[in-house]
Scaffold this motif. Structure first.
Motif, short mmCIF file in Angstrom:
data_model
loop_
_atom_site.label_atom_id
_atom_site.label_comp_id
_atom_site.label_asym_id
_atom_site.label_seq_id
_atom_site.Cartn_x
_atom_site.Cartn_y
_atom_site.Cartn_z
N TYR A 108 50.57 28.75 32.96
CA TYR A 108 50.51 30.16 32.55
C TYR A 108 51.79 30.93 32.90
O TYR A 108 51.80 32.15 32.89
CB TYR A 108 49.30 30.84 33.19
N GLY A 109 52.85 30.20 33.23
CA GLY A 109 54.11 30.86 33.52
C GLY A 109 54.34 31.08 35.00
O GLY A 109 55.46 31.03 35.47
N LEU A 110 53.28 31.37 35.75
CA LEU A 110 53.38 31.47 37.21
C LEU A 110 52.50 30.39 37.81
O LEU A 110 51.59 29.90 37.15
CB LEU A 110 52.94 32.86 37.69
N GLU A 111 52.81 30.03 39.05
CA GLU A 111 52.06 28.91 39.64
C GLU A 111 50.63 29.31 39.97
O GLU A 111 50.38 30.21 40.75
CB GLU A 111 52.76 28.41 40.90
N LEU A 112 49.69 28.65 39.32
CA LEU A 112 48.27 28.82 39.60
C LEU A 112 47.67 27.45 39.81
O LEU A 112 47.85 26.57 38.97
CB LEU A 112 47.56 29.52 38.44
N LEU A 113 46.96 27.27 40.92
CA LEU A 113 46.40 25.96 41.24
C LEU A 113 44.94 25.86 40.83
O LEU A 113 44.18 25.07 41.39
CB LEU A 113 46.57 25.68 42.73
N LEU A 114 44.56 26.66 39.85
CA LEU A 114 43.20 26.62 39.30
C LEU A 114 43.29 26.88 37.80
O LEU A 114 44.16 27.61 37.34
CB LEU A 114 42.31 27.67 39.97
N ASP A 115 42.38 26.28 37.04
CA ASP A 115 42.33 26.52 35.60
C ASP A 115 40.87 26.45 35.15
O ASP A 115 40.02 25.86 35.83
CB ASP A 115 43.17 25.50 34.85
N ILE A 116 40.59 27.07 34.03
CA ILE A 116 39.25 27.07 33.46
C ILE A 116 39.38 26.90 31.96
O ILE A 116 40.37 27.33 31.36
CB ILE A 116 38.51 28.39 33.80
N GLY A 117 38.42 26.23 31.34
CA GLY A 117 38.47 26.04 29.90
C GLY A 117 37.12 25.69 29.33
O GLY A 117 36.20 25.30 30.07
N ARG A 118 36.99 25.85 28.04
CA ARG A 118 35.78 25.42 27.35
C ARG A 118 35.86 23.92 27.08
O ARG A 118 36.88 23.42 26.60
CB ARG A 118 35.65 26.18 26.02
#
Length: 288
Positions: free
Chosen positions: A17-27
């Motif tokens: 997402y452009g910045l560091e995120l150590l979590l994601d969610i999706g369908r």
């Protein structure tokens, strides 16, 4: 020598997402090339799957579980898995690296406090009531909405929602399987679970772990029984056997596996495996 089956590994994408995120969610239905992979594969991160619709089976290590509405599936890094889908699966997948929570809580044992992760003996899935599943969906919606409008402090809000979700899932899991849900059980138990993940290849005796923890073997057994229902030795054996089975999935020879796991020779490895499973490694490989 047996040929080695290559198992695909999926790794987390922290800067998606452009910045560091150590979590994601999706369908699930929009990520089918990853989520619903019908070949043997593994993840290097944690995942919780929430099934709203669909039918089929999901195999995690050697455990085959039904895919059905209102089912929650928990997977830990390194577990071998595959999907067999009979009707289109819809729902959410929530994936995260351990550091997303560890760094914030300054507690490297944090994820070991939940019964459903790093589980060797109890199920790694549960079916919950419509009301309970709805509560989970409400928190997932909140996380999803925050991902739609990311801000500098979004990781804090997302982390708080994830924490709520993990706690209520632990309550549901304890209720479904009648296990201890108190996340304030003696910290040495969590330390033991953490050590077991790192040391299982080198150490298979309760005495060695109790020395590392600076507690007596009797006390280690007591807290293991209190929280897991298993003795410390049973937990060690469950872990070792589950990891050996992963190697058998990849068609490694008994000689290769016995060397990797520190057995003196393949015959000792074969005896150890048969004593704990009732079948030989060769029979297990044939079954899978």
């Amino acid at each position: 020598m047996a040929s080695v089956t290559k198992i695909k590994t999926y790794h987390f994408l922290p800067c998606k997402y452009g910045l560091e995120l150590l979590l994601d969610i999706g369908r699930i239905e929009s990520l089918n090339h990853y989520v619903l992979d019908s070949t043997l594969h593994q993840l290097s991160f944690y995942e919780i799957i929430f099934i709203e619709e669909g039918r089929g089976t999901f195999t995690l290590d050697e455990n085959k579980m039904p895919v059905a509405p209102q089912t929650v599936i928990f997977t830990s890094p390194g577990q071998i898995r595959c999907w067999e889908i009979e009707e289109q699966v819809k729902g959410y997948t929530l994936l995260f690296e351990k550091d997303f929570l560890h760094l914030f809580f300054s507690d490297e044992l944090f994820l070991y406090r939940f019964q459903y992760f790093h589980q060797y003996s109890s199920p790694t899935q549960m079916q919950v009531s419509e009301v309970s599943f709805g509560k989970c969906l409400d928190l997932l919606y909140g996380i999803e909405q925050e991902f739609g409008q990311l801000q500098n402090d979004s990781n804090h809000l997302i982390r708080s929602l994830l924490y709520q979700l993990l706690v209520i899932l632990n309550r549901y899991y304890a209720s479904v399987y009648n296990v201890q849900r108190d996340t304030s059980v003696h910290s040495d138990f969590y330390r033991f679970r953490s050590l077991l993940e790192k040391k299982f290849v080198d150490d298979r005796s309760v005495e060695v772990y109790s020395r590392m923890l600076n507690i007596s073997p009797g006390f280690l057994n007591k807290i293991c029984k209190q929280f897991s229902g298993l003795s410390a030795q049973q937990m060690i054996h469950y872990k070792v056997i589950s990891e050996i089975k992963k190697q058998l999935y990849q068609n490694k020879s008994a000689k290769e596996i016995s060397y990797e796991f520190g057995f003196s020779d393949p015959s000792n490895f074969n005896r150890f495996f048969k004593k704990l499973t009732g079948i030989t490694p060769q029979q297990y490989r044939k079954n899978i």
